[in-house]
Design an enzyme around this catalytic site. Structure first.
Site, PDB file in Angstrom:
ATOM      1  CG  ASP A 240      44.308  52.317  33.491  1.00 50.10           C
ATOM      2  OD1 ASP A 240      45.183  51.480  33.745  1.00 50.10           O
ATOM      3  OD2 ASP A 240      43.848  53.102  34.347  1.00 50.10           O
ATOM      4  N   GLY A 327      41.974  50.953  46.120  1.00 50.80           N
ATOM      5  CA  GLY A 327      42.101  49.978  47.195  1.00 50.80           C
ATOM      6  C   GLY A 327      40.789  49.416  47.697  1.00 50.80           C
ATOM      7  CB  ILE A 368      37.876  47.810  38.158  1.00 48.66           C
ATOM      8  CG1 ILE A 368      39.120  47.067  38.642  1.00 48.66           C
ATOM      9  CG2 ILE A 368      37.123  48.421  39.334  1.00 48.66           C
ATOM     10  CD1 ILE A 368      40.157  48.005  39.288  1.00 48.66           C
ATOM     11  CG  ASP A 369      41.328  47.039  35.487  1.00 50.11           C
ATOM     12  OD1 ASP A 369      40.907  48.198  35.654  1.00 50.11           O
ATOM     13  OD2 ASP A 369      42.422  46.647  35.909  1.00 50.11           O
ATOM     14  CD1 TRP A 388      39.516  41.092  47.654  1.00 47.96           C
ATOM     15  CD2 TRP A 388      40.197  42.819  46.410  1.00 47.96           C
ATOM     16  NE1 TRP A 388      39.411  42.224  48.428  1.00 47.96           N
ATOM     17  CE2 TRP A 388      39.817  43.305  47.682  1.00 47.96           C
ATOM     18  CE3 TRP A 388      40.672  43.742  45.471  1.00 47.96           C
ATOM     19  CZ2 TRP A 388      39.885  44.619  48.036  1.00 47.96           C
ATOM     20  CZ3 TRP A 388      40.728  45.073  45.822  1.00 47.96           C
ATOM     21  CH2 TRP A 388      40.352  45.501  47.089  1.00 47.96           C
ATOM     22  CD  GLU A 420      45.861  46.690  38.418  1.00 47.60           C
ATOM     23  OE1 GLU A 420      44.951  46.792  39.258  1.00 47.60           O
ATOM     24  OE2 GLU A 420      46.758  47.536  38.305  1.00 47.60           O
TER      25      GLU A 420
END
Length: 529
Positions: A240, A327, A368-369, A388, A420
């Site tokens: 990432d 997760g 996140i991200d 999600w 994502e």
């Protein structure tokens, strides 16, 4: 010295300070009123001409954020400087014979609502009313930028000079006791408008090593845009990766997901000094995770998926990061800031600013991200999300870097099978949203791919090259498997380049960087080369 003589000296000192802005003695109320009344006619007669002159002078003397200045006292003609050229927190502000030293150079960082933080060039620390002392005579020192009101100053132009009023104490920056001697202390005092509270700003320019003017991922920030490295080597285990591509002659940096065995699992750092070709590990941003993370989210072993953004007006790099467990939807995005990326530079250090945004079980999103984009109106936005209900965007307050009041997430994209890692950039009339889809982190079984859509607004709707809305599963694949790699994703954008991690057929992952090419229809092209 006796108590009586001390009190007499204190009374004399206070009497010396009690002068009006016109230098008149602070006489009794009746006498003072007669003097003021006598001057009123003269003041009124000059109002029109004075107003014209002040407006003209103020326009010429406007402060430019990011520019380094020498600050000179109107009374003494001496320059402000940090005592002894010290880079330590708590070092006092004094006046000195001007030498051109960086400890005598300051820039003004916009703090909002008409206030500035005043940063010393040699230390990257800011001027601070020491110990939150609101009294007349309090020490002015340099300190770590904490964003406090005791570090914020309102600049008021008076002809060719400025006065600086502290937001916390409402007192002016003041040459103590009207001293004309080098080494005399600088303090704060009730506003008088006297010459010892007036300061001339003289630009001293900037050097090629100063930070760039913006953090947006465009090529226009450098005189010569950075180009794709011919090859990459060295320490490439960056998952990432958040890329900072330096201008010509400047180092490049990559911030990446942390390793639980190093630096407490905090964000890892790499640097290249040859245009992104060879990378060296330079450690982690901290030695341990901030306490709030372990207190609020159980089981976080390492921090993930950082984002790096620079704001010239603040003179700060903003590093966003993710805290979660695999997760899980119980996640948080945090923020840290530093005045420099170079661990060897004076003032370096990542100050944690705490949580920016959090998600909980049952939310439509996973916090996140993070990715920061600034729109054409100067509004800051944070895109984020993983699985999600996909990718969302949130309006930010700036310069706090936290959510704007009343802001709620806006959905940008969803994808069955997972989506994502949003990254957004502006090119021409469009904002381009890059995402990663399918399976990450499964070694040789990974199926990660990079997709893209575009919109005329950072809040969407984004559509792919076939016109499919990304909220309905759209997204044009621009990179997946290539060469010996089975998957690519976790991308970031900077100055026309894209960086990502690629999973090889051997199961390992590696950093890669390439130039974004564009077709005639205005869509990006990647090939993994």
């Amino acid at each position: 010295m006796t108590t009586e003589s001390t009190e007499t000296d204190d009374r004399a000192r206070r009497k010396r300070r009690r002068t009006t802005a016109l230098g008149l003695p602070a006489t009794g109320g009746r006498t003072r009123r007669r003097i003021i009344a006598a001057l009123a006619v003269l003041v009124a007669a000059l109002t029109t001409a004075a107003t014209f002159m002040l407006v003209t002078a103020n326009a010429q003397a406007a402060i430019t954020t990011g520019t380094w200045y020498t600050v000179t006292s109107r009374l003494s003609g001496l320059a402000l400087g940090i005592e002894g050229g010290s880079s330590a927190t708590g070092a006092q502000l004094v006046q000195q014979t001007a030498t051109g030293a960086t400890s005598q150079q300051f820039r003004f960082i916009d703090a909002g609502n008409g206030y500035y933080r005043i940063q010393a060039r040699h230390s990257n620390l800011v001027l601070d009313v020491y110990d939150w002392n609101a009294a007349n005579g309090a020490t002015i020192a340099q300190w770590t930028d904490l964003g406090g009101t005791n570090q914020q100053w309102r600049a008021t132009a008076t002809g060719d000079y400025y006065t600086f009023t502290n937001r916390f104490s409402a007192r002016n920056l003041d040459l103590w006791e009207h001293s004309t001697s080098p080494g005399a202390r600088i303090s704060q005092y009730d506003p008088t408008g006297a010459d010892n509270q007036q300061w001339r700003l003289t630009p001293v320019g900037s050097t090629p090593t100063d930070p760039p003017t913006t953090g947006n991922p465009s090529q226009g920030e450098c005189a010569t845009p950075p180009s794709q490295p011919g090859s990459v080597g060295g320490s490439l285990g960056a998952h990432d990766p958040a890329l900072w591509a330096g201008c010509s002659g400047q180092p490049w940096y990559v911030f990446a997901t942390g390793d639980a065995s190093q630096g407490g699992g905090t964000i890892s750092m790499r640097r290249s000094t040859n245009g992104g070709q060879t990378w060296q590990s330079i450690g982690t941003i901290w030695n341990s995770k901030p306490a709030w993370i372990t207190q609020q989210i159980s089981g976080v072993s390492n921090l993930w998926a950082p984002e790096i953004h620079y704001d010239a007006a603040q003179g700060l790099y903003y590093l966003y990061y993710s805290a979660s467990t695999f997760g899980s939807q119980r996640s948080a995005i945090g923020l840290a800031t530093s005045p420099t990326l170079d661990p060897n530079a004076a003032g370096y250090g990542w100050t944690d600013r705490g949580a920016v945004f959090q998600s909980y079980t049952g939310n439509a999103y996973n916090a996140i991200d993070p990715n920061i984009i600034v729109d054409d109106a100067g509004t800051h936005w944070m895109a984020f999300g993983s699985w999600w209900q996909g990718i969302h965007i949130l309006k930010l307050d700036w310069p706090s870097g936290k959510p704007a009041a009343g802001a709620t997430p806006i959905r940008l994209a969803t994808k069955s099978g997972g989506i994502e890692a949003p990254s957004m950039m502006k090119r021409g009339d469009y904002y381009y949203l890059f995402t990663s889809i399918d399976t990450c982190c499964a070694g040789a079984n990974s199926t990660y791919k990079i997709t893209v859509g575009r919109s005329s607004s950072p809040t969407g709707p984004f559509v792919d090259a076939s016109g499919v809305d990304m909220r309905n599963g759209g997204g044009t694949v621009v990179l997946g498997a290539y060469g010996n790699n089975v998957a690519a994703g976790g991308q970031s954008l900077h100055r026309g380049l894209i960086s990502y991690h690629a999973y090889g057929s051997n199961g390992g992952f590696t950093l890669d960087i390439e130039q974004i090419e564009w077709n005639s229809a205005g869509w990006p092209i990647l090939n993994g080369s």
